[in-house]
Design an enzyme around this catalytic site. Structure first.
Site, short mmCIF file in Angstrom:
data_model
loop_
_atom_site.label_atom_id
_atom_site.label_comp_id
_atom_site.label_asym_id
_atom_site.label_seq_id
_atom_site.Cartn_x
_atom_site.Cartn_y
_atom_site.Cartn_z
N CYS A 133 69.66 29.64 28.78
CA CYS A 133 68.82 28.55 28.26
C CYS A 133 67.82 27.99 29.26
O CYS A 133 67.02 27.13 28.93
CB CYS A 133 69.70 27.43 27.70
SG CYS A 133 70.62 27.95 26.24
N GLU A 165 70.76 23.49 16.35
CA GLU A 165 69.87 24.44 17.02
C GLU A 165 70.16 25.85 16.55
O GLU A 165 69.34 26.75 16.75
CB GLU A 165 69.91 24.30 18.53
CG GLU A 165 71.20 24.63 19.19
CD GLU A 165 71.10 24.56 20.71
OE1 GLU A 165 70.25 23.83 21.25
OE2 GLU A 165 71.88 25.27 21.35
N HIS A 223 56.28 24.22 15.74
CA HIS A 223 55.49 25.21 16.48
C HIS A 223 54.92 24.65 17.78
O HIS A 223 53.73 24.76 18.07
CB HIS A 223 54.39 25.81 15.60
CG HIS A 223 54.94 26.80 14.63
ND1 HIS A 223 55.61 26.42 13.48
CD2 HIS A 223 54.96 28.15 14.64
CE1 HIS A 223 55.99 27.49 12.83
NE2 HIS A 223 55.62 28.56 13.50
#
Length: 142
Positions: A23, A129, A71
């Site tokens: 991550c 997530e 985005h």
């Protein structure tokens, strides 16, 4: 106690600066935010009589908040370096700089606070997530 729930999704990328593992690299998610509002009593008069809040208003507020991150690259402020940050912005990339590490846990509190600031009686926020992993913030002190 009356409770309403709605949800909204958005796509964005992030990375966890200072984390040792996958991550730490830029990666994306299809985030899902599930919001709950609650109250002991319903509105007693006017157009919203018999409602906790107008579902349309609730849905629209959550959608506005999530769409603002759609985005985008979500970063913790000052973790890209000035040159790279400027280069990406100059190329038109949408970057959202936050004062905290963009973990699901921190984003759940972020959305809780944003909805509360907009006048909703927020009970709880779930931020997924992945379809199987979510963080929950309910504003209660320990």
């Amino acid at each position: 106690m009356y409770t309403l729930r709605t949800e909204s999704e958005f796509d964005s990328a992030h990375f966890l600066f200072g984390y040792e593992g996958k991550c730490s690299n830029i990666h994306g998610h299809r985030w899902k935010v599930v919001a709950e509002v609650s109250a002991d009593k319903l509105v007693e008069d006017g157009q919203e009589r018999g409602m906790l809040v107008d579902f349309k208003t609730f849905k629209d507020i959550l959608k506005e908040e999530t769409e603002s991150m759609d985005h985008a690259l979500i970063i913790e402020r000052d973790t890209l370096g000035d040159t790279l940050y400027s280069m990406l912005c100059d190329k038109g990339f949408k970057i959202i700089s936050l004062d905290f590490r963009p973990t699901a846990e921190n984003l759940s509190k972020f959305f809780y606070d944003r909805l509360a600031e907009r006048g909703l009686p927020v009970k709880e926020i779930h931020v997924y997530e992945t379809p199987n992993n979510c963080a929950i913030y309910n504003g209660q002190e320990e």
